[in-house]
Design a protein around this motif. Structure first.
Motif, PDB file in Angstrom:
ATOM      1  N   TYR A 125       2.439   6.107  -2.818  1.00 30.09           N
ATOM      2  CA  TYR A 125       3.467   6.986  -3.380  1.00 30.09           C
ATOM      3  C   TYR A 125       3.332   7.081  -4.896  1.00 30.09           C
ATOM      4  O   TYR A 125       3.477   8.157  -5.474  1.00 30.09           O
ATOM      5  CB  TYR A 125       4.864   6.508  -3.004  1.00 30.09           C
ATOM      6  N   PHE A 126       3.034   5.977  -5.553  1.00 27.09           N
ATOM      7  CA  PHE A 126       2.841   5.995  -6.994  1.00 27.09           C
ATOM      8  C   PHE A 126       1.620   6.837  -7.355  1.00 27.09           C
ATOM      9  O   PHE A 126       1.664   7.650  -8.291  1.00 27.09           O
ATOM     10  CB  PHE A 126       2.688   4.561  -7.505  1.00 27.09           C
ATOM     11  N   ALA A 127       0.528   6.687  -6.610  1.00 27.14           N
ATOM     12  CA  ALA A 127      -0.695   7.450  -6.881  1.00 27.14           C
ATOM     13  C   ALA A 127      -0.484   8.945  -6.643  1.00 27.14           C
ATOM     14  O   ALA A 127      -0.963   9.780  -7.417  1.00 27.14           O
ATOM     15  CB  ALA A 127      -1.843   6.925  -6.021  1.00 27.14           C
ATOM     16  N   ILE A 128       0.240   9.296  -5.581  1.00 28.29           N
ATOM     17  CA  ILE A 128       0.520  10.709  -5.318  1.00 28.29           C
ATOM     18  C   ILE A 128       1.366  11.295  -6.442  1.00 28.29           C
ATOM     19  O   ILE A 128       1.137  12.427  -6.891  1.00 28.29           O
ATOM     20  CB  ILE A 128       1.209  10.881  -3.954  1.00 28.29           C
ATOM     21  N   THR A 129       2.334  10.530  -6.921  1.00 28.32           N
ATOM     22  CA  THR A 129       3.172  11.008  -8.015  1.00 28.32           C
ATOM     23  C   THR A 129       2.345  11.225  -9.275  1.00 28.32           C
ATOM     24  O   THR A 129       2.483  12.251  -9.950  1.00 28.32           O
ATOM     25  CB  THR A 129       4.294   9.990  -8.299  1.00 28.32           C
TER      26      THR A 129
ATOM     27  N   LEU B 143       0.829  -1.215   0.000  1.00 29.78           N
ATOM     28  CA  LEU B 143       0.000   0.000   0.000  1.00 29.78           C
ATOM     29  C   LEU B 143       0.858   1.257   0.000  1.00 29.78           C
ATOM     30  O   LEU B 143       0.502   2.264  -0.612  1.00 29.78           O
ATOM     31  CB  LEU B 143      -0.955   0.006   1.187  1.00 29.78           C
ATOM     32  N   THR B 144       1.989   1.205   0.678  1.00 30.17           N
ATOM     33  CA  THR B 144       2.886   2.363   0.683  1.00 30.17           C
ATOM     34  C   THR B 144       3.404   2.639  -0.716  1.00 30.17           C
ATOM     35  O   THR B 144       3.393   3.792  -1.174  1.00 30.17           O
ATOM     36  CB  THR B 144       4.059   2.117   1.643  1.00 30.17           C
TER      37      THR B 144
END
Length: 157
Positions: free
Chosen positions: A84-88, A79-80
């Motif tokens: 991080y991928f989704a925020i990017t 999930l981490t």
């Protein structure tokens, strides 16, 4: 051979006696405590209840946590990465946004001076600047043409 020759290996310097050895001790304590916690975890997960009670432990968590803790930790790690991928992806500007090719550190040439005449003097070092995107597009893709406009080579004589 000279002592400053590039092929002479550097002399080994004696260790600095004034440096702190605290990181070595912290590393040893971390390694030892991690190993001890892992051994206790494996014993708790694999030993029968009678042996654990015989060792003097009267209360311990349910054995299902021996599987749930590693599974939850793997899910948290995955999930981490996903967050991080989704925020990017969410923070990436659109391709049509000028911030994709220009930012606050861009150094564009001055508009009042023709940049092509500055290097004409052989003693002048040209100013370093970013090339504007319009010039890059003209060089890479040629001058802008409308879809119904013919190229000069397509004209019949």
């Amino acid at each position: 051979m000279e002592t400053m020759s590039p092929i002479v290996p550097l002399p080994l310097e004696p260790p600095d006696e004034h440096r702190s050895r605290a990181p070595e001790f912290y590393g040893f304590v971390a390694w030892t405590s991690t190993s001890v916690v892992f051994v206790i975890y494996v014993l708790w997960a694999l030993l029968p209840d009678e042996y654990i009670v015989w060792l003097g432990v009267e209360w311990y968590p349910s054995r299902e946590w021996a599987l749930l803790l590693p599974a939850y930790s793997i899910v948290v790690v995955l999930l981490t990465y996903f967050v991080y991928f989704a925020i990017t992806i969410a923070r990436i500007p659109a391709f049509s946004d000028p911030s994709t090719f220009i930012d606050t550190k861009t150094h564009l040439p001055a508009l009042d001076v023709n940049q092509h005449f500055k290097p004409a003097d052989p003693d002048v070092i040209p100013e370093l600047y970013d090339i504007p995107i319009g010039i890059v597009n003209r060089v890479v893709y040629g001058p802008h043409r409308w879809p119904n406009e013919k190229r000069p080579s397509e004209y019949k004589c």
